[in-house]
Structure formats: structure tokens, C-alpha cells
Write an enzyme that holds these catalytic residues in place. Structure first.
Site, PDB file in Angstrom:
ATOM      1  N   ASP A 184     -31.071  24.931-120.541  1.00 17.23           N
ATOM      2  CA  ASP A 184     -32.010  24.733-121.648  1.00 17.23           C
ATOM      3  C   ASP A 184     -31.914  25.913-122.603  1.00 17.23           C
ATOM      4  O   ASP A 184     -32.766  26.798-122.630  1.00 17.23           O
ATOM      5  CB  ASP A 184     -33.428  24.591-121.061  1.00 17.23           C
ATOM      6  CG  ASP A 184     -34.467  24.316-122.134  1.00 17.23           C
ATOM      7  OD1 ASP A 184     -34.074  23.932-123.265  1.00 17.23           O
ATOM      8  OD2 ASP A 184     -35.668  24.487-121.848  1.00 17.23           O
ATOM      9  N   GLU A 195     -26.392  20.214-124.184  1.00 22.54           N
ATOM     10  CA  GLU A 195     -26.764  21.179-123.146  1.00 22.54           C
ATOM     11  C   GLU A 195     -26.325  20.678-121.772  1.00 22.54           C
ATOM     12  O   GLU A 195     -25.885  21.454-120.908  1.00 22.54           O
ATOM     13  CB  GLU A 195     -28.272  21.413-123.176  1.00 22.54           C
ATOM     14  CG  GLU A 195     -28.737  22.224-124.388  1.00 22.54           C
ATOM     15  CD  GLU A 195     -30.246  22.286-124.506  1.00 22.54           C
ATOM     16  OE1 GLU A 195     -30.765  23.317-124.995  1.00 22.54           O
ATOM     17  OE2 GLU A 195     -30.912  21.295-124.133  1.00 22.54           O
ATOM     18  N   HIS A 352     -17.254  52.090 -86.650  1.00 21.25           N
ATOM     19  CA  HIS A 352     -16.438  53.310 -86.674  1.00 21.25           C
ATOM     20  C   HIS A 352     -16.924  54.217 -87.800  1.00 21.25           C
ATOM     21  O   HIS A 352     -17.188  53.753 -88.905  1.00 21.25           O
ATOM     22  CB  HIS A 352     -14.974  52.935 -86.902  1.00 21.25           C
ATOM     23  CG  HIS A 352     -14.074  54.106 -87.133  1.00 21.25           C
ATOM     24  ND1 HIS A 352     -13.529  54.404 -88.375  1.00 21.25           N
ATOM     25  CD2 HIS A 352     -13.626  55.068 -86.297  1.00 21.25           C
ATOM     26  CE1 HIS A 352     -12.772  55.484 -88.281  1.00 21.25           C
ATOM     27  NE2 HIS A 352     -12.815  55.913 -87.035  1.00 21.25           N
ATOM     28  N   ASN A 353     -17.061  55.522 -87.505  1.00 19.88           N
ATOM     29  CA  ASN A 353     -17.538  56.491 -88.506  1.00 19.88           C
ATOM     30  C   ASN A 353     -18.714  55.898 -89.292  1.00 19.88           C
ATOM     31  O   ASN A 353     -18.678  55.788 -90.529  1.00 19.88           O
ATOM     32  CB  ASN A 353     -16.403  56.893 -89.451  1.00 19.88           C
ATOM     33  CG  ASN A 353     -15.408  57.823 -88.769  1.00 19.88           C
ATOM     34  OD1 ASN A 353     -15.584  58.189 -87.597  1.00 19.88           O
ATOM     35  ND2 ASN A 353     -14.363  58.216 -89.479  1.00 19.88           N
ATOM     36  N   GLU A 382     -21.309  55.503 -84.298  1.00 22.72           N
ATOM     37  CA  GLU A 382     -20.588  56.752 -84.054  1.00 22.72           C
ATOM     38  C   GLU A 382     -21.254  57.918 -84.759  1.00 22.72           C
ATOM     39  O   GLU A 382     -21.639  57.810 -85.931  1.00 22.72           O
ATOM     40  CB  GLU A 382     -19.136  56.626 -84.518  1.00 22.72           C
ATOM     41  CG  GLU A 382     -18.305  57.857 -84.201  1.00 22.72           C
ATOM     42  CD  GLU A 382     -16.838  57.692 -84.563  1.00 22.72           C
ATOM     43  OE1 GLU A 382     -16.092  58.682 -84.441  1.00 22.72           O
ATOM     44  OE2 GLU A 382     -16.443  56.578 -84.983  1.00 22.72           O
ATOM     45  N   ASP A 384     -20.324  61.756 -85.566  1.00 21.59           N
ATOM     46  CA  ASP A 384     -19.257  62.754 -85.625  1.00 21.59           C
ATOM     47  C   ASP A 384     -19.913  64.108 -85.896  1.00 21.59           C
ATOM     48  O   ASP A 384     -20.249  64.428 -87.039  1.00 21.59           O
ATOM     49  CB  ASP A 384     -18.294  62.353 -86.746  1.00 21.59           C
ATOM     50  CG  ASP A 384     -16.959  63.064 -86.654  1.00 21.59           C
ATOM     51  OD1 ASP A 384     -16.866  64.025 -85.893  1.00 21.59           O
ATOM     52  OD2 ASP A 384     -16.027  62.648 -87.365  1.00 21.59           O
ATOM     53  N   HIS A 397     -17.218  63.587 -91.694  1.00 19.72           N
ATOM     54  CA  HIS A 397     -15.842  63.441 -91.241  1.00 19.72           C
ATOM     55  C   HIS A 397     -15.164  64.793 -91.391  1.00 19.72           C
ATOM     56  O   HIS A 397     -14.802  65.200 -92.501  1.00 19.72           O
ATOM     57  CB  HIS A 397     -15.119  62.365 -92.057  1.00 19.72           C
ATOM     58  CG  HIS A 397     -13.887  61.850 -91.385  1.00 19.72           C
ATOM     59  ND1 HIS A 397     -12.916  61.143 -92.053  1.00 19.72           N
ATOM     60  CD2 HIS A 397     -13.470  61.943 -90.104  1.00 19.72           C
ATOM     61  CE1 HIS A 397     -11.956  60.813 -91.198  1.00 19.72           C
ATOM     62  NE2 HIS A 397     -12.271  61.292 -90.014  1.00 19.72           N
ATOM     63  N   GLU A 431     -18.904  62.077 -81.015  1.00 17.95           N
ATOM     64  CA  GLU A 431     -17.670  62.855 -81.130  1.00 17.95           C
ATOM     65  C   GLU A 431     -18.103  64.295 -81.345  1.00 17.95           C
ATOM     66  O   GLU A 431     -18.588  64.663 -82.421  1.00 17.95           O
ATOM     67  CB  GLU A 431     -16.828  62.316 -82.289  1.00 17.95           C
ATOM     68  CG  GLU A 431     -15.401  62.840 -82.299  1.00 17.95           C
ATOM     69  CD  GLU A 431     -14.557  62.150 -83.350  1.00 17.95           C
ATOM     70  OE1 GLU A 431     -14.041  62.866 -84.238  1.00 17.95           O
ATOM     71  OE2 GLU A 431     -14.420  60.915 -83.295  1.00 17.95           O
ATOM     72  N   LYS A 479     -22.764  58.086 -75.197  1.00 13.84           N
ATOM     73  CA  LYS A 479     -21.348  58.121 -74.822  1.00 13.84           C
ATOM     74  C   LYS A 479     -20.793  59.455 -75.278  1.00 13.84           C
ATOM     75  O   LYS A 479     -20.743  59.762 -76.477  1.00 13.84           O
ATOM     76  CB  LYS A 479     -20.599  56.976 -75.491  1.00 13.84           C
ATOM     77  CG  LYS A 479     -19.128  56.843 -75.056  1.00 13.84           C
ATOM     78  CD  LYS A 479     -18.164  56.796 -76.226  1.00 13.84           C
ATOM     79  CE  LYS A 479     -17.670  58.172 -76.581  1.00 13.84           C
ATOM     80  NZ  LYS A 479     -16.700  58.209 -77.687  1.00 13.84           N
ATOM     81  N   LYS A 481     -18.480  63.279 -73.510  1.00  8.61           N
ATOM     82  CA  LYS A 481     -17.847  63.905 -72.352  1.00  8.61           C
ATOM     83  C   LYS A 481     -18.921  64.576 -71.504  1.00  8.61           C
ATOM     84  O   LYS A 481     -19.985  64.946 -71.988  1.00  8.61           O
ATOM     85  CB  LYS A 481     -16.785  64.881 -72.819  1.00  8.61           C
ATOM     86  CG  LYS A 481     -15.676  64.173 -73.595  1.00  8.61           C
ATOM     87  CD  LYS A 481     -14.420  64.982 -73.714  1.00  8.61           C
ATOM     88  CE  LYS A 481     -13.321  64.123 -74.325  1.00  8.61           C
ATOM     89  NZ  LYS A 481     -12.021  64.815 -74.362  1.00  8.61           N
ATOM     90  N   SER A 554     -11.091  56.051 -74.967  1.00  2.71           N
ATOM     91  CA  SER A 554     -10.849  55.561 -76.319  1.00  2.71           C
ATOM     92  C   SER A 554      -9.353  55.427 -76.553  1.00  2.71           C
ATOM     93  O   SER A 554      -8.555  56.259 -76.091  1.00  2.71           O
ATOM     94  CB  SER A 554     -11.452  56.526 -77.352  1.00  2.71           C
ATOM     95  OG  SER A 554     -12.861  56.485 -77.313  1.00  2.71           O
ATOM     96  N   ASP A 690      -9.196  24.395-109.438  1.00  4.48           N
ATOM     97  CA  ASP A 690      -8.475  23.362-108.681  1.00  4.48           C
ATOM     98  C   ASP A 690      -8.507  23.790-107.207  1.00  4.48           C
ATOM     99  O   ASP A 690      -7.536  24.367-106.691  1.00  4.48           O
ATOM    100  CB  ASP A 690      -7.027  23.247-109.149  1.00  4.48           C
ATOM    101  CG  ASP A 690      -6.914  22.905-110.632  1.00  4.48           C
ATOM    102  OD1 ASP A 690      -7.874  22.336-111.174  1.00  4.48           O
ATOM    103  OD2 ASP A 690      -5.865  23.215-111.228  1.00  4.48           O
ATOM    104  N   ASN A 718      -9.533  20.203-111.365  1.00  2.00           N
ATOM    105  CA  ASN A 718     -10.675  20.254-112.288  1.00  2.00           C
ATOM    106  C   ASN A 718     -11.999  19.839-111.658  1.00  2.00           C
ATOM    107  O   ASN A 718     -12.782  19.106-112.240  1.00  2.00           O
ATOM    108  CB  ASN A 718     -10.412  19.362-113.512  1.00  2.00           C
ATOM    109  CG  ASN A 718      -9.287  19.896-114.366  1.00  2.00           C
ATOM    110  OD1 ASN A 718      -9.121  21.102-114.504  1.00  2.00           O
ATOM    111  ND2 ASN A 718      -8.481  18.995-114.919  1.00  2.00           N
ATOM    112  N   ASP A 747      -8.297  28.790-105.213  1.00  2.00           N
ATOM    113  CA  ASP A 747      -8.055  28.107-106.483  1.00  2.00           C
ATOM    114  C   ASP A 747      -6.552  28.051-106.724  1.00  2.00           C
ATOM    115  O   ASP A 747      -5.892  29.097-106.832  1.00  2.00           O
ATOM    116  CB  ASP A 747      -8.759  28.867-107.619  1.00  2.00           C
ATOM    117  CG  ASP A 747      -8.534  28.223-108.981  1.00  2.00           C
ATOM    118  OD1 ASP A 747      -8.186  27.030-109.026  1.00  2.00           O
ATOM    119  OD2 ASP A 747      -8.710  28.923-109.994  1.00  2.00           O
TER     120      ASP A 747
END
Length: 799
Positions: A184, A195, A352-353, A382, A384, A397, A431, A479, A481, A554, A690, A718, A747
Site C-alpha cells: 500500500d 500496487e 571452541h574458543n 572453553e 583459555d 587467545h 586451557e 575439565k 589437568k 584432546s 529460478d 520465475n 537459484d
């Protein structure tokens, strides 16, 4: 998903799990009624029990109850008179066992109370939780036996999900109103023909002007706004809806409707009985006739709501959650009976990280990484950890330009969101690069912030396997050591260990150099004491007699590929993963935060396959598909051949499975049509697309490497609005327990690379049969609703 449905999709070796009454049988029993004890806290009088008869009224969607008047039947408690009811629409959750304050009080009662509460056990207790709007307290109930309790729990859960799904039509109506407002352009409250024509282009459909004019005139019944320059040749909002549904005509659904209604009603309508036949024969769903009547009443658009017109039946297939490929019960309900195996028997959603929101070199570290992952159901994050200023450990990191955040802030965020999405155990994968002093600080923060959430129990000498997720609900495991049991103070974890638990460890470089990194790392006694069931150790090889069930190693991406590519070590890896947990992480070369191919380690039974959740890619798409079921709790029980080391199986080809126990699945997939397929990148303007659909089976090499398991439809020219393909494919799936079905809509282009428009992926085990709807998403996980595919699925097992 009802039990009959589970029976169809479960492998034959797990049929025992599906042997239970059907939903219909349970509803029939509960309509007759059973005796239940209501538990109430009467303050100074303590907990009181009231024996009453409860029954289901499916016609009015109520649970009625009428108390007995004989005090002798209430275990010595007073009885209230009268009768009343609860509205099923007010119930938002059903909990079994002791999961409310009142039942927790009973669980803590002393021996003096045992006789009074002898009827109450975790196996017979359940609670109905009501919506906040109802202003009602939870209803705590106790059945005479576990079978009766399970009948109530399963039936009410089934009905709660069914009732919730009825509201999705409202979402679509909002979509229609948005389309009307967009079209509209002059804000007149009406749409003229120009329209409407622009609307069609925006909706990704190309029609001849004459065909469009015909549909426009058919919808323009009221000739409203006749004083305008269009002289009534406009559509009001109601007429627009009619026009829209004429554009959205679904001949494939009309054919189904005709087939099931031709003998049911002389007026060409589908009765509830005919709907029941359709649901049973095609959808393999077992519903009660009262539920079918309720479905008709909620989805039929005409004044007569006793039976379906074509439009009402179309709305039902378009909007009802039960008609999706993934059952709403699988998506919302945790299978408690499957949560009692050792932790090593599950695939576990893992990040991860987790702290990174971008790449591995210059990306930002944020607590939002943890919050977002936890909200998605991640169960292993994780941390770190490095030395920070002022004695406060930090997370980032290491040796990169990524930003730094406080360890304390991460732990506090994780405490808040740890169990928002899932009640089952969360693993902190630490870690550790910190000095002894800051390791002590880490331990102090973990204990002070997490409190009772931190699991600190010691491993008992008689334990032979990991505890279950059910036994560790609401707990956080560390988790890391650990020092040898004999250690009494800070010490080296183990001299000469290679640090292959460090994600910065470059295996490829290590192999090229022909050397091993040797590290002798000091471990804090305080931090070590927080480690129990997930003790990180250097991988000593598969033939290690000293390996304990709680030892977790790991494996980098390259090492994992090397193990799985060799048939002998691949089988050893599977056996290792039946007892111990392995963690797989992306290679160090993936500095752009791309992800490893996740399905391969899953087929070897690896539990923790850590992904960069912040990356929008196929691997995260498949990860969401893996953990979409079982209530999205982040734990999926592995198939029996990945839990039992005595079963012959290899993640390399051939699998070697015994077909009498693990049959092949013949999966028939018919791609019928699509609805509202978007343009590339979701833009509103441009060429009409398409579209075509790629259909792939991902999983074990026996299946993924089979050329016949990769198919695609023809392109429809189309038409992204309602393309019809009506193409069927048959897939021979040799290891369906680890397989995925993936749809990818593209497509077709004659001059450029075909563009990705949307995808859908689902575990083969989770697929519902029959005529189903698959809502498309992009690789970020964003739903592209109402973009969807309409498909027909059939499963056949052969030995």
C-alpha cells in the site's frame, strides 16, 4: 512425538524403548479417570495429601477432579468437598519426579515421615506448571503407580505441545499484514491493481498480466472505496487475504484433500474422521477423534467449524507444528529414559574458543560468546586462561591481538546462563596457562561464584564408568589437568608430557619438524582438586592398560583425520570412545575461525567436537541439526554400536554392521513444492529467482560417498513464491543412525555461480513420515519464515 511414531523411526535394536501404550490409548484411559493424590503445603500443618479422582474432558479441554468425602481414603488427611477443573490451555509444562519445592521437601523428610508419605516416590510423582498469566501455583500430584504417572505425563505433554502449535497461524497473519502495508504505497488502506502487481514482484512471483488481473478481480468482491479514482477497483485488507491465498494456491494439497474427503462428506468437506484417517495413514500419527475435532475448530476459516474446507485443511498443513519434519515433542521434550547412560555414551554440544566473537588473531573476546553459546544449548565451553594484572586471571587467545576479559566475569556469566536452555551438566574446558598463584585464584573464584553448582565429588574406587547426565543435572564439571592422587602440594602434572591438550599446538608443524614439544607445567593443588570425571591427559595410545574411564584426551583436526582414515586405528578409536571421552578441536591453521568437518568424528563416536559457534557455515548448521532433538538439551545418545565395544563397526567404509541388528533404511523423499523462497541475501528487489533443491545424505562414508545419495530437482523458472517440483528420490542409507538429510535451495543462473537461498538439515532418526513442512534457515541459524519446503517422506527398513 507419540510412541507409535517413535516406533517407526527407531532402529530395530531399540524397539524395546518404544514398547508403550499409544497416545490414543492413554487418552482413552484418562478420559475414564484415575485416582491421584494432590500434595499441598498447609504451612504450620505441614504437607497434606488429598486423594481425588482426576479425568480428562477432551471436548472442553479440561482436567476435572472431584474429591472423595471419606477421610479414611486420604492417608489420614482432611478432605475438601466439591469438584472443580483445570484448563489445559493454562498448562505450560509437565515435570515428572521431584522437580518442585514441595516435592523437594518430601525428598528431605526424615524417617519419621516415611509412613505418612509412603505413597510418594520419584517414580509416581509429577507436577503441572501453569502459565504466568493464569496466576496459579503448580499442581503437585502422585499416582498409584509409575504406569499411571507416565500415562498422565505423556498425555498432558502431548496435549500441551498440540495446543501451543495452534497459535502459529497468528504469526503468518502478521506476515500477511506486513505484505499489505508494504504494497500500500500511498497508505490509502487499499491496494489498486498496480500496487498488487508490484507486490507480486516483491514476493518473487512472475505472472502474466491477464492472469494477475483475473485473480485480482476474483478477490475484489465488495467494490469498496468506489468514490476513489479506481472506482472500487481496489482490495481492502480482507480481500487482500483472499487474493493472497489465490496466489498461494496449493494443488498438491488439494489432491490430498480430495482423496481423503471424497467418501467422507457429501458437501466436499473433510470430516474429523477423515482427518483421523489421513493422520493415521499418511502421517503415521495416532490421535484421538476429540483432538481432530479441536484441530478442525482451530484451523477452519469458514463459519462451519465441524469439518474442513480445502482452505482449512491447507492452513492446518501450513501452520500446525505437528506437520513439521521434526516433531515438536522431539524439539521440546527431553527423553528422561535416555539420559541414564555414562557421559561417554553421548554426543555433547561443544564450543571452541567460546570467548571469541570473530577470528582467532584479532577478534574480540566477550562474555557474549558464552551467553550466546549457552542459550543455544552448548554443554561444553572453553576457557583459555592466562595471567592478568592485579592477580586476576584473564581469558583470551594467547599471543594474539584478541581482546582480554576477566576469568571472574566469564564464570559469573556462565553461572547465570548455565542452565537456562538445559538442565544437564555443563563442562568448563580449561586451557591453563596461568602461574600457580593465579591458578589458586581461579580455583577460589570457581568455588565462591558457582557454589553448589560446581561438582566437587571425588571418584569412588568401585566406579567403573562415567556418571550419567541425569545424575549430574544442574552441575558444572571442570575439565583440566590434575595432579597425581598422592600429591599433597603444588607440583608438576607429569614431566615430559607433550601439551596436545593446548589448542595452539600445531600438529602439522610438529610432524614436519619431527619433534615433540615438551612442557613441564606446574599445577595448583587447589585447581587440581576441582577436577574429577574429566581429567585431561596426554593421549598415550589405544593399547594402554593404565587408562582410566575418567581420562579425557584432546585430538587436533589433523590427528583425528589420520586416526579415522586408517581402518585399524579407526576401530580402536570407536572402542576408546565407548568408555572415555575425546575432544576434537579445529586445526591451528583455521585462523579465520572456520570449522572442521564435524560429521566424521561423530561417526567414530567422538563426544566433544568443538566448533567456532560464531561462524556461519554448514558445520554449525549440521551441529544445530544434531542437537535439535531431545529437547535441545545438548546431549544426544549415541547408537548402540558406538556404545558397546563388542559390536563390530568401523567409521571407515565398509561399516561392517550386522544387518539383522542394524538394518538399512530405504528413504523416499518427494520434493513437492516451496513457499516464499527468498532472493539471494534476503533482498526485496531484483530478478525473480529460478529455484531448485539439492538433496543430500551426509553421514558415514558408506552413505556420503554414494553418488546416488546426492540428488537435485529441476529448476522452476520465475517463481520463488510457490514453486512446484513434484520430484521423487530414493536413498539407500546403510548407517542411518549417524546420517543427516540436507536440503539446500539454490537459484539457477546461466551466467554466474548459483546462489544459496536457504537450507534445512535434520538427523534421519528425527524425521517424521508423511507430508511435512521444512522451514528454511540460513547458515547463521536465522529462520527465513515463512520460507519453507513441502515434502513427502516414507521410511522402509530392510535387513
Amino acid at each position: 512425538m507419540n510412541r507409535e511414531m517413535e516406533k517407526i523411526i527407531m532402529p530395530k535394536d531399540e524397539d524395546a524403548l518404544a514398547r508403550s501404550q499409544s497416545v490414543k490409548e492413554r487418552l482413552d484411559m484418562l478420559k475414564t479417570g484415575t485416582q491421584l493424590y494432590k500434595v499441598r503445603d498447609k504451612g504450620v500443618r505441614g504437607l497434606q495429601l488429598y486423594k481425588r479422582k482426576y479425568w480428562l474432558d477432551m471436548e472442553n479441554l479440561l482436567i476435572h477432579f472431584s474429591p472423595h468425602k471419606d477421610p479414611s481414603t486420604t492417608l489420614g488427611c482432611a478432605v475438601t468437598a466439591g469438584s472443580d477443573s483445570y484448563n489445559l490451555k493454562d498448562i505450560c509444562e509437565v515435570r515428572d519426579g521431584y522437580q518442585t519445592d514441595i516435592f523437594n521437601k518430601i525428598g528431605d523428610k526424615t524417617k519419621a515421615d516415611i509412613n505418612k508419605f509412603r505413597k510418594i516416590t520419584a517414580d509416581t510423582a509429577f507436577s503441572l506448571i501453569f502459565t504466568p498469566e493464569s496466576n496459579m501455583h503448580e499442581l503437585d500430584l502422585v499416582a498409584e503407580d509409575k504406569q499411571t504417572r507416565d500415562a498422565w505425563v505423556d498425555a498432558i505433554k502431548h496435549l500441551v505441545v498440540t495446543l501451543k502449535s495452534l497459535s502459529h497461524q497468528k504469526e503468518y497473519e502478521m506476515f500477511l499484514k506486513t505484505q499489505f502495508r508494504r504494497a500500500d504505497s500511498n497508505n490509502s488502506g487499499y491496494l489498486n491493481f498496480e500496487e498488487a502487481k508490484d507486490l507480486c514482484k516483491g514476493l518473487n512471483i512472475k505472472l502474466d498480466k491477464e492472469d494477475l488481473r483475473k485473480l485480482f478481480n476474483e478477490a475484489n468482491t465488495e467494490k469498496t472505496n468506489s468514490a476513489s479514482k479506481e472506482k472500487g477497483e481496489v482490495l481492502n485488507e480482507e480481500e487482500f487475504v483472499t487474493f493472497y491465498y489465490k496466489l498461494m494456491r496449493r494443488p498438491e494439497i488439494d489432491q490430498i484433500f480430495t482423496r481423503y474427503s471424497k467418501n467422507a462428506n457429501e458437501h466436499g468437506r473433510m470430516t474429523p474422521e477423515a482427518l483421523l484417517d489421513f493422520l493415521k495413514e499418511e502421517q503415521k500419527d495416532d490421535l484421538a477423534i476429540e483432538e481432530c475435532k479441536e484441530i478442525v475448530k482451530n484451523f477452519e476459516s469458514s463459519a462451519d467449524k465441524s469439518s474442513f474446507t480445502k482452505e482449512g485443511f491447507t492452513h492446518f498443513l501450513m501452520f500446525n507444528d505437528w506437520q513439521e519434519l521434526l516433531s515438536p515433542i522431539s524439539a521440546s521434550r527431553v527423553k528422561a529414559e535416555e539420559m541414564v547412560h555414562p557421559l561417554s555414551h553421548y554426543w555433547i554440544a561443544s564450543s571452541h574458543n567460546t570467548y571469541l566473537t570473530g577470528n582467532q588473531l584479532t577478534g574480540e573476546s566477550s562474555i557474549d560468546g558464552y551467553i550466546n553459546s549457552l542459550k543455544l544449548g552448548c554443554r561444553c565451553v572453553e576457557l583459555d586462561c592466562w595471567d592478568g594484572d592485579d592477580g586476576q586471571p584473564i581469558i583470551y587467545h594467547g599471543h594474539t591481538l584478541t581482546s582480554k576479559i576477566l576469568f571472574k566475569d566469564v564464570v559469573e556469566a556462565c553461572k547465570k546462563y548455565a542452565f537456562e536452555r538445559s538442565d544437564f551438566p555443563l563442562i568448563f574446558s580449561i586451557e591453563n596457562h596461568c602461574s600457580l598463584e593465579q591458578q589458586d585464584r581461579m580455583a577460589e573464584l570457581l568455588v565462591s561464584i558457582l557454589g553448589d553448582l560446581l561438582y566437587t565429588g571425588a571418584i569412588q574406587d568401585d566406579e567403573k564408568h562415567m556418571p550419567s547426565p541425569m545424575s549430574l543435572r544442574g552441575k558444572i564439571l571442570i575439565k583440566a589437568k590434575r595432579l597425581p592422587p598422592s600429591a599433597t602440594e603444588d607440583d608438576d602434572e607429569c614431566d615430559g608430557d607433550e601439551d596436545d591438550d593446548d589448542d595452539e599446538y600445531d600438529e602439522d608443524k610438529d610432524e614436519r619438524d619431527g619433534s615433540k614439544k615438551k612442557k613441564s607445567k606446574k599445577i595448583s593443588k587447589k585447581l587440581s582438586d576441582l577436577v574429577n570425571y574429566i581429567h585431561a591427559v596426554h593421549f598415550p595410545g589405544f593399547q594402554n592398560n593404565d587408562a582410566k574411564f575418567f581420562h579425557m584426551s584432546s585430538f587436533g583436526e589433523s590427528k583425528t583425520k589420520k586416526i579415522i582414515s586408517d581402518p585399524e586405528t579407526a576401530r580402536d578409536f570407536v572402542k576408546y570412545n565407548t568408555k572415555q571421552i575425546s575432544r576434537i578441536y579445529p586445526g591451528a591453521a583455521r585462523q579465520d575461525s572456520s570449522n572442521l568437518k564435524i560429521v566424521e568424528p561423530w561417526t567414530a563416536g567422538c563426544q566433544i567436537v568443538a566448533l567456532n559457534y560464531q561462524t556461519d557455515d554448514r558445520q554449525n548448521h549440521l551441529n544445530r541439526a544434531m542437537f535439535a532433538a531431545n529437547g535441545g538439551c545438548g546431549y544426544i545418545l549415541k547408537p548402540q554400536f558406538l556404545r558397546d565395544p563388542s559390536i563390530a563397526y568401523s567409521p571407515t567404509s565398509p561399516s561392517g554392521l550386522d544387518r539383522s541388528r542394524f538394518p538399512i533404511l530405504i528413504l523416499s523423499v518427494e520434493i513437492l513444492s516451496g513457499q516464499h523462497i527468498p532472493r539471494p541475501h534476503g533482498v526485496d528487489e531484483g530478478e525473480v529467482i529460478d529455484p531448485y533443491v539439492e538433496v543430500k545424505i551426509r553421514g558415514h562414508p558408506d552413505d556420503f560417498n554414494e553418488p546416488d545419495n546426492h540428488k537435485e530437482t529441476e529448476a522452476v523458472r520465475n517463481n520463488g513464491f510457490n514453486p512446484a517440483w513434484k520430484q521423487s528420490f530414493v536413498f539407500n542409507i546403510k548407517v542411518p543412525e549417524v546420517a543427516f538429510l540436507e536440503f539446500k535451495v539454490k537459484d539457477h543462473s546461466h551466467s554466474m555461480k548459483d546462489q544459496h537461498l536457504g537450507s534445512y538439515a535434520i538427523r534421519i532418526k528425527d524425521i517424521q513420515e508423511g507430508y511435512r513442512r521444512a522451514y528454511l534457515v540460513d547458515y547463521s541459524g536465522k529462520e527465513l519464515k515463512p520460507a519453507s519446503l513441502f515434502v513427502k517422506i516414507n521410511k522402509r527398513w530392510i535387513n
